[in-house]
Write a protein that holds these residues in place. Structure first.
Motif, PDB file in Angstrom:
ATOM      1  N   GLY A   1      62.523  48.330  65.670  1.00  0.00           N
ATOM      2  CA  GLY A   1      61.919  49.491  65.466  1.00  0.00           C
ATOM      3  C   GLY A   1      63.012  50.494  65.049  1.00  0.00           C
TER       4      GLY A   1
ATOM      5  N   ASN B   1      56.979  45.986  67.227  1.00  0.00           N
ATOM      6  CA  ASN B   1      57.625  46.974  66.477  1.00  0.00           C
ATOM      7  C   ASN B   1      57.221  48.270  67.669  1.00  0.00           C
ATOM      8  OD1 ASN B   1      56.404  49.161  64.025  1.00  0.00           O
ATOM      9  ND2 ASN B   1      58.315  48.881  64.617  1.00  0.00           N
TER      10      ASN B   1
ATOM     11  N   VAL C   1      57.628  52.071  68.279  1.00  0.00           N
ATOM     12  CA  VAL C   1      57.431  52.959  67.458  1.00  0.00           C
ATOM     13  C   VAL C   1      57.702  54.335  68.244  1.00  0.00           C
ATOM     14  CG1 VAL C   1      55.659  54.357  66.249  1.00  0.00           C
ATOM     15  CG2 VAL C   1      55.996  51.926  65.768  1.00  0.00           C
TER      16      VAL C   1
ATOM     17  N   ASN D   1      58.453  57.044  61.384  1.00  0.00           N
ATOM     18  CA  ASN D   1      58.647  55.532  61.903  1.00  0.00           C
ATOM     19  C   ASN D   1      57.552  54.788  61.122  1.00  0.00           C
ATOM     20  OD1 ASN D   1      59.923  55.072  65.200  1.00  0.00           O
ATOM     21  ND2 ASN D   1      59.935  57.232  64.115  1.00  0.00           N
ATOM     22  N   LEU D   2      56.548  55.091  60.682  1.00  0.00           N
ATOM     23  CA  LEU D   2      55.852  54.132  60.149  1.00  0.00           C
ATOM     24  C   LEU D   2      56.182  53.524  58.878  1.00  0.00           C
ATOM     25  CD1 LEU D   2      52.332  55.922  60.390  1.00  0.00           C
ATOM     26  CD2 LEU D   2      52.780  53.831  61.505  1.00  0.00           C
TER      27      LEU D   2
ATOM     28  N   THR E   1      57.405  50.115  60.042  1.00  0.00           N
ATOM     29  CA  THR E   1      56.150  49.616  60.222  1.00  0.00           C
ATOM     30  C   THR E   1      55.479  48.811  59.115  1.00  0.00           C
ATOM     31  OG1 THR E   1      55.760  51.032  62.251  1.00  0.00           O
ATOM     32  CG2 THR E   1      54.038  49.897  61.438  1.00  0.00           C
TER      33      THR E   1
ATOM     34  N   LEU F   1      57.437  46.088  57.614  1.00  0.00           N
ATOM     35  CA  LEU F   1      57.067  44.755  58.781  1.00  0.00           C
ATOM     36  C   LEU F   1      55.820  44.212  58.233  1.00  0.00           C
ATOM     37  CD1 LEU F   1      58.484  46.328  61.918  1.00  0.00           C
ATOM     38  CD2 LEU F   1      59.654  44.538  60.561  1.00  0.00           C
ATOM     39  N   LEU F   2      54.781  45.079  58.220  1.00  0.00           N
ATOM     40  CA  LEU F   2      53.282  44.371  58.045  1.00  0.00           C
ATOM     41  C   LEU F   2      53.264  43.906  56.658  1.00  0.00           C
ATOM     42  CD1 LEU F   2      51.371  47.412  59.514  1.00  0.00           C
ATOM     43  CD2 LEU F   2      51.764  45.296  60.226  1.00  0.00           C
TER      44      LEU F   2
ATOM     45  N   VAL G   1      52.733  41.397  63.807  1.00  0.00           N
ATOM     46  CA  VAL G   1      53.321  42.439  64.438  1.00  0.00           C
ATOM     47  C   VAL G   1      52.465  42.743  65.467  1.00  0.00           C
ATOM     48  CG1 VAL G   1      53.996  44.729  63.793  1.00  0.00           C
ATOM     49  CG2 VAL G   1      54.396  42.864  62.165  1.00  0.00           C
TER      50      VAL G   1
ATOM     51  N   ILE H   1      52.352  46.777  67.568  1.00  0.00           N
ATOM     52  CA  ILE H   1      52.849  48.012  67.791  1.00  0.00           C
ATOM     53  C   ILE H   1      52.968  48.607  68.986  1.00  0.00           C
ATOM     54  CG2 ILE H   1      52.935  50.401  66.982  1.00  0.00           C
ATOM     55  CD1 ILE H   1      51.623  49.301  64.372  1.00  0.00           C
TER      56      ILE H   1
ATOM     57  N   LEU I   1      45.731  50.011  60.223  1.00  0.00           N
ATOM     58  CA  LEU I   1      46.588  49.159  59.995  1.00  0.00           C
ATOM     59  C   LEU I   1      46.186  47.538  60.326  1.00  0.00           C
ATOM     60  CD1 LEU I   1      49.671  50.809  61.711  1.00  0.00           C
ATOM     61  CD2 LEU I   1      49.227  50.919  59.083  1.00  0.00           C
TER      62      LEU I   1
ATOM     63  N   ALA J   1      47.841  48.399  68.837  1.00  0.00           N
ATOM     64  CA  ALA J   1      48.702  49.289  68.554  1.00  0.00           C
ATOM     65  C   ALA J   1      48.661  49.983  70.246  1.00  0.00           C
ATOM     66  CB  ALA J   1      48.563  50.474  67.831  1.00  0.00           C
TER      67      ALA J   1
END
Ligand SMILES: Nc1nc2c(ncn2[C@@H]2O[C@H](COP(=O)(O)OP(=O)(O)OP(=O)(O)O)[C@@H](O)[C@H]2O)c(=O)[nH]1
Ligand SMILES: [Mg+2]
Lengths: 80, 566
Positions: free
Chosen positions: B2, B77, B79, B87-88, B91, B94-95, B101, B103, B127, B131
């Motif tokens: 992160g 991840n 966040v 932060n996205l 993300t 990474l995605l 992943v 979150i 996403l 999350a």
């Protein structure tokens, strides 16, 4: 009336301004983007350190310190 | 993985039960830590990586983060929910890769009073990965996070794309999942701003630094006066006297108890394993280590350090670094090893080289400080001030010189300023304890080893011989007796031990100032040396070593002229 464009370094601390242009290479632009400094974004200048020290601004409710040279490449128009 | 300062290390500690250092500033973790946890009855390995803003590293710590990413099978991840937009970016990157992943929307507790409302279900839907809101410091949501790790996946619909497209994507996601209530500038915000504005911020920084030193001294001295000295003098000493009588005289007595000073055991000078070897680390250094790390932890957790970095940036820039260079200095005052590691957050080789070299030259670790106080304390405070003043001047002068002579770039500061937090006593105590334990397990073997070597060399007559041979040189250059050079050799193993060599020499206060200053400057201890080789590479470390020794010689000679007037 259109507001005057000036570098971030010339904004008096406490004022709010909007980013109009970020001069510099791709890497530099990207670095600033990462901290939320993007064209059109509103920011508040928190402090300017003396002796060519860095500038601290607040964007998205977050503060970030950037060196004087970098700040000089960020062009803004003062809102108030 | 992160962004920096989002609570990854706290999440890691929660998951594995292992303790790692967490602080309220970006760049706390500069290396990876591994730990294990149980997942559905199976042992899995969890890695805590340094923070990074993107998958394109800009410093050594971020390079480590990228390497960890490539090693991982699943990415958690972490966040910062109060700063979702920025932060996205990571993300999404990474995605885009094909690693599963999940979150963790951490700092969830902070979102409420910041007026931020996030629809985590919607985010999950957009996403197409789990999350989970978490509050790592209380442990809230961690169970849920663990239970959903197996749902981690790499969504089909997110493909590698350009920067611009990513920001547009982020904009549209934010619009759908986040609502921010307008917040007015409160009094707290204004006070926070005052600590970074130059007019108020510079005096504030000076007050904080002096107050910190004062607190460290106060706590350290109280611990010594009320706990450690009574223990050693009333309880431990009689035992040692008994043992000394029991052992009689001879080699074994010399090694374990050491030499008797005026017929008595002297904890600082006897140089036995169980006398000086134990007293120096425990009775002399440990109290200050506790005091220092307690104070440092408070400073770290409050979030003040990045503001201090901003205020001192202009000075550090002239020394070839930028404001973040203050972090290695602060950590180095405790122990130079973590200080040397912290140089990883600086971007270029030049900055790291300067920061590490200055650290080794002019930043005394707690053991060195204890030595300085131990050697000069009885003569008076003014001599101690002299040593620290010399070190301060050295830091600046050497920095100016190195900035001019070392090739390479020194980029400007670019640093996120985290919001202030009230440090929790529990977290601070835990962190202090972790570092104290580290000191004990790391320093004590070296001390014993050092004491042992000195005794062997002494018994063999090597030290006496060396003192005689070097005498003309030390006398002419630094105005010191030849046996003072023995302290320099000792200092290579542990600086704090060297004081036991210096005290019996009956130096004048000013001679002692010279000896102690040179001892601090000429070389870091072996432990720091080993880390520096790893961080700088052999070639640069050789250069740094030459600089250190040359500086020590020059400083010794200059001080001789100034202080002794000959
Ligand atoms: N209020 C609140 N604070 C948190 C939470 N999680 C972590 N913190 C605090 O946030 C700060 C940063 O935590 P760290 O774990 O050091 O962050 P990190 O992501 O490891 O940071 P780097 O190693 O610098 O990248 C610390 O002061 C923590 O105490 C949370 O859920 N809520
Ligand atoms: Mg960390």
């Amino acid at each position: 009336m259109t507001a005057k464009t000036l570098p971030l370094t010339s904004v008096i601390p406490g004022m709010t301004a909007r980013i109009v242009d970020i001069r510099g290479g791709y890497g530099f632009q990207k670095k600033l983007h990462m901290m939320g400094l993007v064209n059109g974004k509103k920011l508040r200048v928190v402090s300017v350190q003396p002796l060519r020290g860095p500038v601290t601004v607040e964007v998205n409710g977050r503060q970030v310190t950037l060196g004087r040279g970098m700040a000089g490449k960020v062009l803004v128009e003062v809102i108030r | 993985m992160g962004n920096p300062n989002v609570g990854k290390s706290v999440v890691f500690s929660r998951l594995t039960g292992a303790n790692v250092i967490a602080s309220n500033y970006p760049g706390t973790t500069v290396d990876f830590s591994k730990g294990k946890m149980r997942l559905d009855g199976e042992k899995v390995e969890i890695i805590d990586a340094p923070g990074t803003y993107s998958l394109e590293p800009t410093n050594k710590a971020e390079e480590v983060a990228l390497k960890m990413f490539e090693e991982a099978d699943v990415v958690i991840n972490v966040v910062d929910a109060t700063n979702l937009e920025r932060n996205l970016y990571l993300t999404l990157q990474l995605l885009e890769r094909d690693k599963p992943v999940i979150i963790a929307l951490n700092l969830w507790d902070e979102t409420k009073h910041l007026g931020i409302y996030i629809d985590e279900k919607k985010l999950e839907e957009l996403l197409d990965v789990p999350a989970v809101p978490t509050v790592a410091i209380t442990g809230e949501g961690i169970k849920k996070l663990v239970s959903r790790i197996k749902e981690a996946k790499s969504p089909e619909h997110i493909k590698p794309t350009s920067d611009e497209a990513r920001w547009i994507e982020i904009g549209s996601i934010i619009k759908k999942v986040e609502r921010i209530e307008h917040r007015h500038h409160t009094l707290v915000d204004r006070i926070a701003d005052a600590t970074i504005k130059p007019l108020t911020g510079i005096p504030f920084a000076i007050v904080i630094i002096f107050a910190s030193f004062w607190i460290v001294r106060l706590i350290g001295e109280s611990l010594i006066n009320f706990i450690f000295d009574p223990f050693f003098n009333l309880w431990y000493k009689p035992v040692m006297v008994e043992l000394s009588n029991l052992l009689g005289s001879g080699f074994l007595h010399d090694i374990i108890i050491g030499q008797l000073i005026n017929g008595d055991i002297d904890f600082m000078q006897s140089m036995g394993l169980l006398t000086t070897g134990l007293y120096v680390p425990i009775g002399m250094v440990l109290p200050y280590i506790i005091a220092f790390y307690f104070t440092l932890s408070i400073l770290e957790d409050s979030g003040y350090l990045p503001r201090l970095a901003t205020v001192v940036d202009n000075v550090f820039h002239k020394l070839g670094m930028h404001g973040h260079g203050i972090v290695p200095v602060f950590l180095g005052l405790g122990c130079n090893v973590p200080g040397a590691l912290a140089t990883r957050t600086l971007e270029t080789r030049k900055q790291r080289f300067i920061s590490a070299t200055l650290l080794a030259i002019a930043v005394p670790c707690m053991a060195q400080t204890a030595m300085i106080f131990g050697a000069l304390g009885t003569y008076g405070m003014q001599y101690i001030v002299m040593v620290f003043l010399t070190l301060g001047v050295l830091y600046v002068v050497m920095g100016l010189i190195l900035n001019k002579t070392v090739k390479g770039e020194s980029p400007e500061i670019f640093l996120e300023i985290p919001p202030y937090h009230r440090p929790s006593l529990r977290a601070v105590t835990k962190k202090t304890w972790m570092r104290v334990r580290w000191f004990l397990s790391d320093a004590i073997p070296f001390l014993f080893f050092g004491v042992f070597i000195v005794n062997v060399l002494y018994v063999a007559g090597v030290l006496q011989w060396l003192g005689r041979v070097l005498s003309p040189v030390t006398q002419a250059l630094f105005g010191l007796p030849g046996s003072a050079s023995v302290a320099l050799i000792m200092g290579f193993l542990r600086k704090d031990l060297a004081v036991g060599v210096l005290l019996p020499l009956d130096l004048t206060p000013l001679q002692m100032v010279i000896a102690v200053t040179m001892l601090t400057v000429y070389f870091p201890c072996v432990a720091t040396f080993a880390v520096l080789i790893k961080e700088l590479g052999i070639k640069d470390m050789l250069k740094a070593t030459v600089i250190m020794i040359a500086t020590a010689v020059v400083v010794g000679a200059v001080l001789k002229v100034i202080l002794l007037g000959v």
